[in-house]
Design a protein around this motif. Structure first.
Motif, PDB file in Angstrom:
ATOM      1  N   ALA A  22       0.643  -1.070   0.034  1.00 50.42           N
ATOM      2  CA  ALA A  22      -0.208  -0.102   0.043  1.00 50.42           C
ATOM      3  C   ALA A  22       0.840   1.447   0.254  1.00 50.42           C
ATOM      4  CB  ALA A  22      -0.800   0.211   1.241  1.00 50.42           C
ATOM      5  N   THR A  23      -0.426   2.398  -0.984  1.00 49.00           N
ATOM      6  CA  THR A  23       0.848   3.303  -0.991  1.00 49.00           C
ATOM      7  C   THR A  23       1.041   4.608   0.360  1.00 49.00           C
ATOM      8  OG1 THR A  23       0.974   4.105  -2.959  1.00 49.00           O
ATOM      9  CG2 THR A  23       1.194   5.760  -1.902  1.00 49.00           C
ATOM     10  N   TYR A  24      -0.506   4.188   1.017  1.00 46.45           N
ATOM     11  CA  TYR A  24      -0.755   5.397   2.180  1.00 46.45           C
ATOM     12  C   TYR A  24      -0.730   5.110   3.180  1.00 46.45           C
ATOM     13  CZ  TYR A  24      -1.254   8.659  -1.927  1.00 46.45           C
ATOM     14  OH  TYR A  24      -0.943   9.180  -3.141  1.00 46.45           O
ATOM     15  N   TYR A  25      -0.717   3.540   3.851  1.00 43.99           N
ATOM     16  CA  TYR A  25      -0.777   3.304   5.068  1.00 43.99           C
ATOM     17  C   TYR A  25       0.426   1.601   4.876  1.00 43.99           C
ATOM     18  CZ  TYR A  25      -3.986   0.048   3.008  1.00 43.99           C
ATOM     19  OH  TYR A  25      -4.129  -1.277   2.167  1.00 43.99           O
ATOM     20  N   GLU A  26       0.614   1.810   6.478  1.00 41.12           N
ATOM     21  CA  GLU A  26       1.494   0.168   5.937  1.00 41.12           C
ATOM     22  C   GLU A  26       0.371  -1.071   6.988  1.00 41.12           C
ATOM     23  OE1 GLU A  26       5.190   1.094   8.331  1.00 41.12           O
ATOM     24  OE2 GLU A  26       5.556   2.738   6.520  1.00 41.12           O
ATOM     25  N   GLU A  27       1.413  -1.877   7.535  1.00 41.09           N
ATOM     26  CA  GLU A  27       0.255  -2.936   7.875  1.00 41.09           C
ATOM     27  C   GLU A  27       1.100  -3.095   8.771  1.00 41.09           C
ATOM     28  OE1 GLU A  27      -0.934  -8.242   7.223  1.00 41.09           O
ATOM     29  OE2 GLU A  27       1.460  -7.063   6.727  1.00 41.09           O
ATOM     30  N   GLN A  28      -0.361  -3.343   9.983  1.00 35.69           N
ATOM     31  CA  GLN A  28       0.526  -3.139  11.296  1.00 35.69           C
ATOM     32  C   GLN A  28       0.660  -4.369  11.491  1.00 35.69           C
ATOM     33  OE1 GLN A  28       1.450  -2.748  14.663  1.00 35.69           O
ATOM     34  NE2 GLN A  28       0.717  -0.853  14.477  1.00 35.69           N
ATOM     35  N   THR A  29       1.738  -5.006  12.135  1.00 34.61           N
ATOM     36  CA  THR A  29       2.188  -6.183  12.607  1.00 34.61           C
ATOM     37  C   THR A  29       2.700  -6.075  14.041  1.00 34.61           C
ATOM     38  OG1 THR A  29       4.218  -5.708  12.209  1.00 34.61           O
ATOM     39  CG2 THR A  29       3.115  -6.373  10.488  1.00 34.61           C
ATOM     40  N   ASP A  30       2.137  -5.422  14.654  1.00 34.40           N
ATOM     41  CA  ASP A  30       2.052  -5.906  16.481  1.00 34.40           C
ATOM     42  C   ASP A  30       0.750  -5.657  17.696  1.00 34.40           C
ATOM     43  OD1 ASP A  30       2.413  -4.867  18.731  1.00 34.40           O
ATOM     44  OD2 ASP A  30       3.644  -2.942  18.415  1.00 34.40           O
ATOM     45  N   PHE A  31       0.988  -6.210  17.264  1.00 36.40           N
ATOM     46  CA  PHE A  31      -0.748  -7.271  17.671  1.00 36.40           C
ATOM     47  C   PHE A  31      -0.839  -7.314  19.302  1.00 36.40           C
ATOM     48  CE2 PHE A  31      -1.108  -8.548  13.223  1.00 36.40           C
ATOM     49  CZ  PHE A  31      -2.152  -7.090  12.388  1.00 36.40           C
ATOM     50  N   SER A  75      -6.589  10.100   1.637  1.00 40.68           N
ATOM     51  CA  SER A  75      -5.829   9.428   0.600  1.00 40.68           C
ATOM     52  C   SER A  75      -5.057   7.410   1.462  1.00 40.68           C
ATOM     53  CB  SER A  75      -3.943   9.071   0.727  1.00 40.68           C
ATOM     54  OG  SER A  75      -4.244  10.947  -0.543  1.00 40.68           O
ATOM     55  N   ALA A  76      -5.214   7.580   2.412  1.00 45.16           N
ATOM     56  CA  ALA A  76      -5.185   6.380   3.117  1.00 45.16           C
ATOM     57  C   ALA A  76      -6.562   5.178   3.341  1.00 45.16           C
ATOM     58  CB  ALA A  76      -4.809   5.893   4.718  1.00 45.16           C
ATOM     59  N   LEU A  77      -7.822   5.891   3.220  1.00 51.36           N
ATOM     60  CA  LEU A  77      -8.596   5.608   3.795  1.00 51.36           C
ATOM     61  C   LEU A  77      -9.721   5.049   1.940  1.00 51.36           C
ATOM     62  CD1 LEU A  77     -10.189   7.676   6.353  1.00 51.36           C
ATOM     63  CD2 LEU A  77     -10.749   5.192   6.487  1.00 51.36           C
ATOM     64  N   TYR A 185       2.018   3.077  19.643  1.00 45.42           N
ATOM     65  CA  TYR A 185       0.334   3.309  18.584  1.00 45.42           C
ATOM     66  C   TYR A 185       0.077   4.898  17.714  1.00 45.42           C
ATOM     67  CZ  TYR A 185      -0.049  -2.034  19.398  1.00 45.42           C
ATOM     68  OH  TYR A 185      -0.012  -3.107  19.359  1.00 45.42           O
ATOM     69  N   LEU A 186       0.096   5.129  16.318  1.00 50.57           N
ATOM     70  CA  LEU A 186      -1.115   6.424  15.958  1.00 50.57           C
ATOM     71  C   LEU A 186      -1.392   7.432  17.340  1.00 50.57           C
ATOM     72  CD1 LEU A 186      -0.226   8.549  14.001  1.00 50.57           C
ATOM     73  CD2 LEU A 186      -2.532   6.911  12.705  1.00 50.57           C
ATOM     74  N   MET A 187      -2.695   5.980  17.324  1.00 48.32           N
ATOM     75  CA  MET A 187      -3.335   6.701  18.791  1.00 48.32           C
ATOM     76  C   MET A 187      -3.265   5.803  19.832  1.00 48.32           C
ATOM     77  SD  MET A 187      -5.357   8.195  16.524  1.00 48.32           S
ATOM     78  CE  MET A 187      -6.842   8.490  17.903  1.00 48.32           C
ATOM     79  N   SER A 188      -1.649   5.661  20.464  1.00 57.19           N
ATOM     80  CA  SER A 188      -1.311   5.942  21.931  1.00 57.19           C
ATOM     81  C   SER A 188      -1.462   7.609  22.380  1.00 57.19           C
ATOM     82  CB  SER A 188      -0.029   5.124  21.671  1.00 57.19           C
ATOM     83  OG  SER A 188       0.571   4.014  21.347  1.00 57.19           O
ATOM     84  N   PRO A 189      -2.401   7.203  24.018  1.00 58.24           N
ATOM     85  CA  PRO A 189      -2.032   7.894  23.740  1.00 58.24           C
ATOM     86  C   PRO A 189      -1.467   9.267  25.283  1.00 58.24           C
ATOM     87  CG  PRO A 189      -2.548   6.170  25.512  1.00 58.24           C
ATOM     88  CD  PRO A 189      -2.527   5.732  24.788  1.00 58.24           C
ATOM     89  N   GLN A 199       8.094  10.747  11.138  1.00 55.50           N
ATOM     90  CA  GLN A 199       6.507  10.226  11.156  1.00 55.50           C
ATOM     91  C   GLN A 199       6.083   9.206  11.570  1.00 55.50           C
ATOM     92  OE1 GLN A 199       4.612  12.728   8.440  1.00 55.50           O
ATOM     93  NE2 GLN A 199       2.245  12.172   9.078  1.00 55.50           N
ATOM     94  N   LEU A 200       5.061   8.275  12.527  1.00 55.95           N
ATOM     95  CA  LEU A 200       4.007   6.945  12.544  1.00 55.95           C
ATOM     96  C   LEU A 200       3.089   7.013  11.474  1.00 55.95           C
ATOM     97  CD1 LEU A 200       3.570   7.103  15.940  1.00 55.95           C
ATOM     98  CD2 LEU A 200       4.854   6.022  14.634  1.00 55.95           C
ATOM     99  N   PRO A 201       3.145   5.558  10.682  1.00 62.24           N
ATOM    100  CA  PRO A 201       2.737   5.829   9.733  1.00 62.24           C
ATOM    101  C   PRO A 201       0.948   5.027   9.927  1.00 62.24           C
ATOM    102  CG  PRO A 201       3.420   3.990  10.075  1.00 62.24           C
ATOM    103  CD  PRO A 201       3.945   4.364  10.761  1.00 62.24           C
ATOM    104  N   ILE A 202      -0.585   5.752   9.077  1.00 67.29           N
ATOM    105  CA  ILE A 202      -1.629   5.317   9.521  1.00 67.29           C
ATOM    106  C   ILE A 202      -1.128   4.146   8.647  1.00 67.29           C
ATOM    107  CG2 ILE A 202      -4.020   5.432   8.208  1.00 67.29           C
ATOM    108  CD1 ILE A 202      -3.528   8.435   8.122  1.00 67.29           C
TER     109      ILE A 202
END
Ligand SMILES: [Zn+2]
Length: 221
Positions: A22-31, A75-77, A185-189, A199-202
């Motif tokens: 994907a161009t605009y996002y990355e696969e989340q592999t940290d589960f 773009s990512a969505l 994570y991008l949405m970590s508090p 920059q953290l990816p979406i």
């Protein structure tokens, strides 16, 4: 011989083919977590107009980075859902006082001390007004100068950290809450993006949660 050479080149190209393209996002592999908690609101309109204002002393690049944060999500969505017509959202400059008709108002301040929510708010934050789970309007407050969680260290955010915070806050605007994991994570508090070096990816984690919230028809799903 030819067959062998072909087989070898096929092997090489498969071997080196990226696992995810994907161009605009990355696969989340940290589960540690598989989704982002939902904030409990969502938009229900064809398009989202984001207006961005900044205080006089704020360099123009912060405006540009805030605008890019909106484009990053769009773009990512679109790429993730395969729908290039949905997820319509655009950002433009609008001075404070000229924001009528804006769905989302982004305010960039010189310093966190100018935040309307200061002293309670010392880092970037987002306020969404919603009725029955449907968003009416939202305000995002950003500044290149924030206060560390220790309560005393002032931080001038490097460019990538400001961009991270702009993308993070737009995640809140769209309906995402915080991950449990305190950072990473991008949405970590925990607001410690300055510890990152880029920059953290979406990722697929945020996008799959949004796809669940909105269904398949984008913002007006
Ligand atoms: Zn947040």
């Amino acid at each position: 011989m030819l067959r062998l050479a072909l087989a070898a080149s096929l092997f090489v190209s498969l071997f080196f083919m990226p696992a995810f393209a994907a161009t605009y996002y990355e696969e989340q592999t940290d589960f540690d977590e598989h989704s982002v908690p939902e904030a409990g609101y969502r938009w229900d309109r064809q398009s989202l107009q984001v207006c961005i204002s900044k205080e006089d002393g704020v360099p123009n690049k912060y405006y540009v980075w805030s605008k890019l944060a909106v484009q990053d999500w769009r773009s990512a969505l679109r790429e993730y859902t395969g729908d290039a017509d949905a997820w319509s959202m655009s950002a433009r400059y609008a001075p404070d006082g000229a924001m009528a008709g804006c769905d989302v108002r982004v305010h960039i301040y010189d310093t966190y001390k100018d935040f309307p929510g200061y002293p309670d708010q010392k880092g970037a934050y987002t306020a969404v007004q919603y009725t029955g789970g449907i968003s009416d309007e939202a305000d995002v407050y950003l500044s290149p100068k924030v206060l560390h969680g220790d309560g005393s260290t002032e931080i001038d955010l490097p460019g990538y950290a400001f961009r991270n915070s702009a993308v993070h806050e737009m995640g809140h605007v769209l309906g995402l809450s915080h991950n449990a994991k305190i950072k990473g994570y991008l949405m970590s508090p925990q607001f410690d993006f300055w510890e990152e070096d880029d920059q953290l990816p979406i990722t697929t984690m945020e996008l799959s949660t949004l796809a669940e919230i909105y269904g398949s028809r984008g913002l007006a799903g």
